[in-house]
Design a protein around this motif. Structure first.
Motif, mmCIF file in Angstrom:
data_model
loop_
_atom_site.group_PDB
_atom_site.id
_atom_site.type_symbol
_atom_site.label_atom_id
_atom_site.label_comp_id
_atom_site.label_asym_id
_atom_site.label_seq_id
_atom_site.Cartn_x
_atom_site.Cartn_y
_atom_site.Cartn_z
ATOM 1 N N ASN A 497 0.462 -1.040 0.233
ATOM 2 C CA ASN A 497 -0.171 -0.087 0.145
ATOM 3 C C ASN A 497 0.781 1.238 0.366
ATOM 4 O OD1 ASN A 497 -2.509 -0.889 -0.293
ATOM 5 N ND2 ASN A 497 -2.583 -1.462 2.424
ATOM 6 N N ARG A 498 1.417 0.910 0.712
ATOM 7 C CA ARG A 498 2.575 2.186 0.202
ATOM 8 C C ARG A 498 3.909 2.250 -0.715
ATOM 9 N NH1 ARG A 498 3.417 7.167 2.039
ATOM 10 N NH2 ARG A 498 5.489 7.990 2.251
ATOM 11 N N VAL A 500 2.009 1.974 -3.309
ATOM 12 C CA VAL A 500 0.740 2.389 -4.350
ATOM 13 C C VAL A 500 0.406 3.980 -4.231
ATOM 14 C CG1 VAL A 500 -1.693 2.257 -4.400
ATOM 15 C CG2 VAL A 500 -0.063 0.139 -4.096
ATOM 16 N N ALA A 501 0.972 3.899 -2.906
ATOM 17 C CA ALA A 501 0.429 5.367 -2.404
ATOM 18 C C ALA A 501 2.043 6.449 -2.968
ATOM 19 C CB ALA A 501 0.787 5.836 -0.742
ATOM 20 N N ILE A 502 2.942 5.822 -2.913
ATOM 21 C CA ILE A 502 3.583 6.672 -3.793
ATOM 22 C C ILE A 502 4.212 6.626 -5.306
ATOM 23 C CG2 ILE A 502 5.195 7.352 -1.512
ATOM 24 C CD1 ILE A 502 7.859 4.908 -2.577
ATOM 25 N N ARG A 511 -0.091 -5.864 -7.464
ATOM 26 C CA ARG A 511 -0.107 -5.473 -5.564
ATOM 27 C C ARG A 511 -0.086 -6.689 -5.123
ATOM 28 N NH1 ARG A 511 -4.417 -0.709 -4.735
ATOM 29 N NH2 ARG A 511 -3.995 -1.439 -1.975
ATOM 30 N N ASP A 572 -8.713 -4.090 -0.506
ATOM 31 C CA ASP A 572 -7.120 -3.388 -1.483
ATOM 32 C C ASP A 572 -7.740 -2.869 -3.033
ATOM 33 O OD1 ASP A 572 -5.884 -2.951 0.846
ATOM 34 O OD2 ASP A 572 -4.489 -5.015 0.352
#
Length: 575
Positions: A497-498, A500-502, A511, A572
């Protein structure tokens, strides 16, 4: 594919369906092994076939088909994620070891098992499942398989090229050193006994000479024996000397024969020792020893173990091991030529030069120099580690991965095998790329790789004897699997998830591919490499502890992976 909302029950069904297929294949391999149709030798042969032929075809096909220069960033993320997973597994192994104070003879094996993950057959089988086709297209699932192949290539590089497969050996290294010392002490004691026997030989020869002195110098003429009336030939001094020497030699030969017989009674023959080392059975006539060895020796250990060869120096773990096998059982010939053949050649040459020094020096000056050897050059310049890494690239899986990446990342090479948007080249009569026949070939052969690998995994689990498991280690194995199958997926989901965030991970299949890698148990290769460095004789602590880990892992894996997939698909991915 248009994204649609799925109910919780549908997500659970989609998650469980690929796992059920995996367990059905594992159960088939389990039954085949129990019925004797998957013997250790057959498992070894089929595994070598998978590693040397089927998996290379799978790697080349999936990489060229679904990887391009646009995926360079994802390849870097896979390498980074692999290192992160190994670090997490290593941390968990250290925590379990010191938290539960497990057997110190399984320290390195525990670290090896906790760090290596099953990122090949299990992950690929899940990605190829028809259950996930409800939410992913065929191309997306194929790309997920290609990501799993990159994960597998990274792990193979660390195990083979960097030599991490020898980590379990350090659990038995101290035992080997102690046995080597005992052998040296036994050799010294035998040498001392040999000197005593030589002293006894000298006394017997002096006794024989005294007896001969009493018998020699008879009167000339006819001599009559006291026990019979037979008439003997007249005594000749030359014949008398010959009789004395023959008598002494016969006495010495009798003593030598008695010493040889006593030595054979004290120690088993070389043939029986070799047979016992490599087969786990003794050639002695007593059945008690055979039964004890059969009861304490695992079939996999008898088939794979090379500890005896390492102990005798036949295998040097600092040099590259055999290339074209699933589990290396000897040094690669290229590495052996660096020292062994040169030393033998040097010894033969020195013996020749002692006889004809002048002629040989002239011949050496006139002869041309030997060909350059990269292996000799590396070892002479203390670059054996570089030769170790480079030689392991000759493995079929490594060659297929390197060639696949080369063809995939260069557009004008990739278009020869598959269609690529933005580039055009003349097609064949069937409107297919010119070299598409290689893709057909690799795709056709690769279809058997994952099913056979899972069958072998089920057969290997069947060879784990429940009676020989270390039940004192059971708590530690439960804790390790809870960490690997429950805690690490949570860390993996947060990590992904991190990313994906960046903005490093964009597509849903990326994912899911990364999350699944955090949720699989230890690699199947851990069983083979641990058996590789487990002694044939004596208590097999390493295999007993490792067996308990795998029994617990595959009892938990069904539930834990279903929960992880369901959460990832529903929460997700937003289905």
């Amino acid at each position: 594919m248009v994204q649609t909302k799925l109910s919780l029950g549908e997500c659970i069904y989609i998650s469980i369906k690929p796992i059920i297929r995996v367990y059905l294949i594992l159960a088939t391999g389990f039954l085949l092994s129990k019925k004797g149709l998957l013997s250790p030798q057959m498992t070894k042969d089929v595994s070598a076939l998978v590693v040397n032929a089927l998996l290379p075809c799978l790697a080349f096909n999936k990489i060229v088909s679904y990887i391009s220069y646009k995926d360079l960033q994802m390849i870097g993320i896979i390498v980074l994620t692999s290192l992160f997973i190994y670090a997490l597994g290593l941390l968990g192994g250290v925590g379990v070891y010191f938290g539960f104070k497990t057997n110190p003879k399984f320290f390195y094996g525990l670290l090896f098992c906790s760090s290596c993950t099953n990122i090949s057959d299990l992950t690929i089988s899940i990605m190829q499942s028809e259950g996930l086709s409800a939410i992913f297209t065929e191309d997306e699932l194929g790309k997920g398989v290609s990501y799993a192949v990159i994960f597998m290539a990274v792990q193979n590089f660390m195990l083979m090229n960097l030599g991490l497969m020898t980590v379990p050996y350090y659990d038995v290294k101290n035992d080997n050193d102690e046995q080597q010392k005992k052998k040296e002490q036994s050799v010294e004691s035998e040498m001392e006994q040999g000197t005593l026997n030589n002293n006894n030989d000298t006394t017997t020869t002096t006794v024989g000479k005294s007896l001969n002195d009493n018998k020699e110098k008879p009167e000339s003429g006819d001599i009559t024996s006291n026990d019979s009336n037979e008439q003997l030939e007249p005594f000749d001094s030359n014949n008398g000397d010959n009789d004395i020497t023959s008598l002494a030699s016969s006495v010495n030969s009798i003593e030598v024969e008695e010493r040889a017989n006593s030595f054979q009674r004290r120690r088993p023959s070389i043939a029986s020792a070799i047979a016992r080392t490599f087969t786990g059975h003794s050639t002695a006539t007593t059945t008690g020893t055979n039964r004890s060895v059969e009861n304490t020796t695992d079939d996999l250990v008898r088939e794979y173990s090379i500890v005896s060869k390492v102990r005798t120096g036949d295998i040097d773990l600092h040099k590259p091991l055999s290339i074209y096998t699933d589990v290396p059982t000897g040094n690669a010939p290229q590495a052996m030529e660096t020292e062994d053949t040169t030393s033998s050649n040097n010894s033969s040459q020195t013996s020749i030069t002692e006889d004809n020094t002048a002629n040989n020096t002239k011949k050496k000056d006139s002869k041309p120099k030997t060909k350059f050897s990269f292996a000799k050059w590396c070892y002479s310049h203390k670059l054996g580690w570089l030769y170790y890494i480079l030689l392991n690239f000759k493995r079929p899986a490594s060659i297929a991965t390197v060639l696949g990446l080369l063809c995939a990342l260069v557009p004008w090479l990739r278009i020869l095998f598959v269609d690529q948007s933005g580039y055009h080249i003349h097609q064949g009569p069937d409107d297919a790329p010119v070299l598409s026949v290689f893709m057909d070939f690799t795709s056709y052969v690769a279809q058997a790789s994952v099913p056979l690998a899972l069958l072998l995994l089920g057969g290997t689990i069947a060879k784990i004897d429940i009676k020989t498991l270390d039940f004192k280690f059971l708590k530690a194995s439960i804790a390790l699997n809870l960490y690997r199958l429950c805690v690490m997926p949570i860390i993996g989901i947060a990590f992904v998830n991190r990313l994906v965030a960046i903005g490093w991970v964009e597509t849903p299949i990326q994912r899911l591919s990364l999350v699944i890698t955090f949720a699989v148990p230890s690699a199947t290769a851990c069983i083979y490499f641990t058996a590789l460095f487990t002694p044939v004789e004596g208590p097999q602590v390493q295999m007993a502890c490792l067996g308990s880990i795998y029994v617990v892992a595959y009892m938990m894996f069904f539930v834990t992976l279903a929960v992880v997939l369901t959460y990832s698909i529903k929460r997700d991915l937003g289905y």
